[in-house]
Design an enzyme around this catalytic site. Structure first.
Site, PDB file in Angstrom:
ATOM      1  N   ASN A  79      38.553  37.022  34.917  1.00  0.00           N
ATOM      2  CA  ASN A  79      39.568  36.843  33.876  1.00  0.00           C
ATOM      3  C   ASN A  79      39.257  37.766  32.704  1.00  0.00           C
ATOM      4  O   ASN A  79      38.464  37.432  31.829  1.00  0.00           O
ATOM      5  CB  ASN A  79      39.591  35.373  33.428  1.00  0.00           C
ATOM      6  CG  ASN A  79      40.623  35.145  32.345  1.00  0.00           C
ATOM      7  OD1 ASN A  79      41.482  35.995  32.099  1.00  0.00           O
ATOM      8  ND2 ASN A  79      40.540  33.992  31.691  1.00  0.00           N
ATOM      9  N   LYS A  82      41.092  38.709  30.230  1.00  0.00           N
ATOM     10  CA  LYS A  82      41.703  38.380  28.933  1.00  0.00           C
ATOM     11  C   LYS A  82      42.275  39.650  28.285  1.00  0.00           C
ATOM     12  O   LYS A  82      42.759  40.534  29.000  1.00  0.00           O
ATOM     13  CB  LYS A  82      40.682  37.673  28.038  1.00  0.00           C
ATOM     14  CG  LYS A  82      40.022  36.503  28.767  1.00  0.00           C
ATOM     15  CD  LYS A  82      39.186  35.626  27.905  1.00  0.00           C
ATOM     16  CE  LYS A  82      38.601  34.513  28.761  1.00  0.00           C
ATOM     17  NZ  LYS A  82      37.907  33.491  28.003  1.00  0.00           N
ATOM     18  N   HIS A  88      45.810  28.433  30.993  1.00  0.00           N
ATOM     19  CA  HIS A  88      44.465  28.661  30.470  1.00  0.00           C
ATOM     20  C   HIS A  88      44.342  28.015  29.093  1.00  0.00           C
ATOM     21  O   HIS A  88      45.308  27.986  28.330  1.00  0.00           O
ATOM     22  CB  HIS A  88      44.179  30.163  30.391  1.00  0.00           C
ATOM     23  CG  HIS A  88      42.751  30.456  30.082  1.00  0.00           C
ATOM     24  ND1 HIS A  88      42.257  30.428  28.799  1.00  0.00           N
ATOM     25  CD2 HIS A  88      41.698  30.752  30.885  1.00  0.00           C
ATOM     26  CE1 HIS A  88      40.961  30.698  28.832  1.00  0.00           C
ATOM     27  NE2 HIS A  88      40.599  30.903  30.093  1.00  0.00           N
ATOM     28  N   GLU A 137      43.192  29.017  26.436  1.00  0.00           N
ATOM     29  CA  GLU A 137      43.579  29.890  25.305  1.00  0.00           C
ATOM     30  C   GLU A 137      45.095  29.958  25.163  1.00  0.00           C
ATOM     31  O   GLU A 137      45.614  30.077  24.053  1.00  0.00           O
ATOM     32  CB  GLU A 137      42.947  31.283  25.494  1.00  0.00           C
ATOM     33  CG  GLU A 137      41.452  31.239  25.190  1.00  0.00           C
ATOM     34  CD  GLU A 137      40.599  32.205  25.988  1.00  0.00           C
ATOM     35  OE1 GLU A 137      41.145  33.164  26.575  1.00  0.00           O
ATOM     36  OE2 GLU A 137      39.372  31.999  26.033  1.00  0.00           O
ATOM     37  N   GLU A 160      38.011  24.107  33.812  1.00  0.00           N
ATOM     38  CA  GLU A 160      37.347  24.872  32.758  1.00  0.00           C
ATOM     39  C   GLU A 160      37.182  23.981  31.533  1.00  0.00           C
ATOM     40  O   GLU A 160      38.106  23.899  30.700  1.00  0.00           O
ATOM     41  CB  GLU A 160      38.187  26.096  32.388  1.00  0.00           C
ATOM     42  CG  GLU A 160      38.332  27.094  33.504  1.00  0.00           C
ATOM     43  CD  GLU A 160      38.474  28.520  32.983  1.00  0.00           C
ATOM     44  OE1 GLU A 160      37.816  29.400  33.526  1.00  0.00           O
ATOM     45  OE2 GLU A 160      39.219  28.731  32.003  1.00  0.00           O
ATOM     46  N   GLY A 216      33.371  30.680  26.816  1.00  0.00           N
ATOM     47  CA  GLY A 216      32.977  31.706  25.851  1.00  0.00           C
ATOM     48  C   GLY A 216      31.908  31.235  24.876  1.00  0.00           C
ATOM     49  O   GLY A 216      31.626  31.889  23.881  1.00  0.00           O
ATOM     50  N   SER A 270      31.509  30.070  30.930  1.00  0.00           N
ATOM     51  CA  SER A 270      30.180  30.670  30.796  1.00  0.00           C
ATOM     52  C   SER A 270      29.458  30.858  32.128  1.00  0.00           C
ATOM     53  O   SER A 270      28.236  30.720  32.219  1.00  0.00           O
ATOM     54  CB  SER A 270      29.318  29.873  29.816  1.00  0.00           C
ATOM     55  OG  SER A 270      29.914  29.857  28.529  1.00  0.00           O
ATOM     56  N   GLY A 327      35.048  34.790  32.651  1.00  0.00           N
ATOM     57  CA  GLY A 327      35.559  35.597  31.543  1.00  0.00           C
ATOM     58  C   GLY A 327      34.559  36.659  31.133  1.00  0.00           C
ATOM     59  O   GLY A 327      34.523  37.766  31.674  1.00  0.00           O
ATOM     60  N   GLY A 328      33.714  36.327  30.164  1.00  0.00           N
ATOM     61  CA  GLY A 328      32.787  37.296  29.577  1.00  0.00           C
ATOM     62  C   GLY A 328      31.995  38.095  30.599  1.00  0.00           C
ATOM     63  O   GLY A 328      31.883  39.330  30.494  1.00  0.00           O
TER      64      GLY A 328
HETATM   65  P1  PGA Z   1      33.912  32.636  29.949  1.00  0.00           P
HETATM   66  O1  PGA Z   1      35.508  32.435  30.105  1.00  0.00           O
HETATM   67  O2  PGA Z   1      33.377  32.935  31.306  1.00  0.00           O
HETATM   68  O3  PGA Z   1      33.762  33.775  28.979  1.00  0.00           O
HETATM   69  O4  PGA Z   1      33.373  31.344  29.397  1.00  0.00           O
HETATM   70  C1  PGA Z   1      36.045  31.752  31.203  1.00  0.00           C
HETATM   71  C2  PGA Z   1      37.534  31.701  31.095  1.00  0.00           C
HETATM   72  O5  PGA Z   1      38.050  31.650  29.962  1.00  0.00           O
HETATM   73  O6  PGA Z   1      38.244  31.724  32.102  1.00  0.00           O
END
Ligand code: PGA
Length: 257
Positions: A8, A10, A94, A96, A174, A180, A219, A240-241
């Site tokens: 992902n 973003k 998601h 966000e 999630e 994050g 994470s 994500g990250g």
């Molecule tokens: P993250 O994000 O791995 O940076 O925690 C996961 C996501 O938002 O799908």
């Protein structure tokens, strides 16, 4: 079933960077992938991502979609267009999107149905905030999110593309407090929620619910992906990250071997 590693990105990679990143990824991938891999790119990058990845076995998808199939909705992206760009997946609901764009479970449900009708597989995100978990309500909260969103999966929708099977659906658990933040849910947390979701699906849809994938996200990185994804009902990860650097994606795949 093979795990799914969904990256992902973003709002981190535009078309040019996405294209060259995907090309370099293909050079570094092992011949036999231990997981299905999908790049979830920004809508404007999808065409280039598709050009880079087509024929490679690595899939791609979008991070959001309009709940409308077509019409006067400025700024929106139609599910049919994602299909036209050969997107396999689309991330829906998601946290966000929920936090910054006020998306509700009902909107996520509408989007899920629209995606399925267009032949794009939804990755529906659910998960609780920290206060909900601390109050001991994580499971009931998350299952209620599923209940509300999936009320949009009417028999008519299910029969179009699902054709009686739930392979089309992916759920990403999630927990918001783990996104994050560097705070990962423990493998036990991820497995417990995976078990609860699987039970919920089987009760509702019968044995076909054993075919849908349940991902964990929050994470995830090279040093914890194996412990998380070796648990039952954790069928992969939405990352994500740690999905932004090639090196870490290659390491996550090595860990999944
Ligand atoms: P993250 O994000 O791995 O940076 O925690 C996961 C996501 O938002 O799908």
């Amino acid at each position: 079933m093979k795990p799914l590693l969904a990256l992902n990105w973003k709002l981190q990679k535009g078309p040019a960077e996405a294209f060259s990143w995907c090309r370099t990824l293909l050079e570094q991938l092992p011949d036999e992938l231990p997981a299905d891999v999908a790049v979830m790119a920004a809508a404007v990058s999808l065409d280039r991502v598709g050009n880079a990845l087509r024929g490679s076995g690595v899939q791609w998808g979008a991070q959001d979609v309009s709940k409308h199939a077509k019409g006067a909705f400025t700024g929106e992206t139609a599910a049919g267009w994602l299909n036209e760009l050969d997107c396999t997946y689309v991330v829906i609901g998601h946290s966000e999107r929920r936090e910054y764009h006020f998306e509700t479970d009902a909107i996520a449900g509408e989007k899920t149905a629209v995606a399925i009708r267009a032949g794009v597989k939804p990755i529906l995100c659910v998960g609780e905030k920290l206060d909900v978990r601390e109050a001991g309500n994580a499971e009931s909260y998350t299952l209620t999110q599923l209940e509300t969103a999936l009320s949009w999966l009417t028999p008519e929708v299910l029969n179009t593309e699902f054709k009686g099977s739930l392979e089309w659906l992916t759920i990403a658990y999630e927990p918001i407090w783990a996104i994050g933040t560097g705070k990962t849910a423990t493998p036990d947390d991820a497995e417990n929620m995976g078990n609860a979701m699987r039970y919920w699906f089987v009760q509702r849809y019968g044995e076909t619910a054993n075919n849908l994938r349940l991902l964990y996200g929050g994470s995830v990185k090279p040093d914890n992906i194996k412990a998380l994804c070796s648990r039952s009902n954790v069928d992969g990860a939405l990352v994500g990250g740690a999905s932004l650097e090639l090196d870490s994606v290659v390491k996550m795949l090595e860990a999944l071997k």
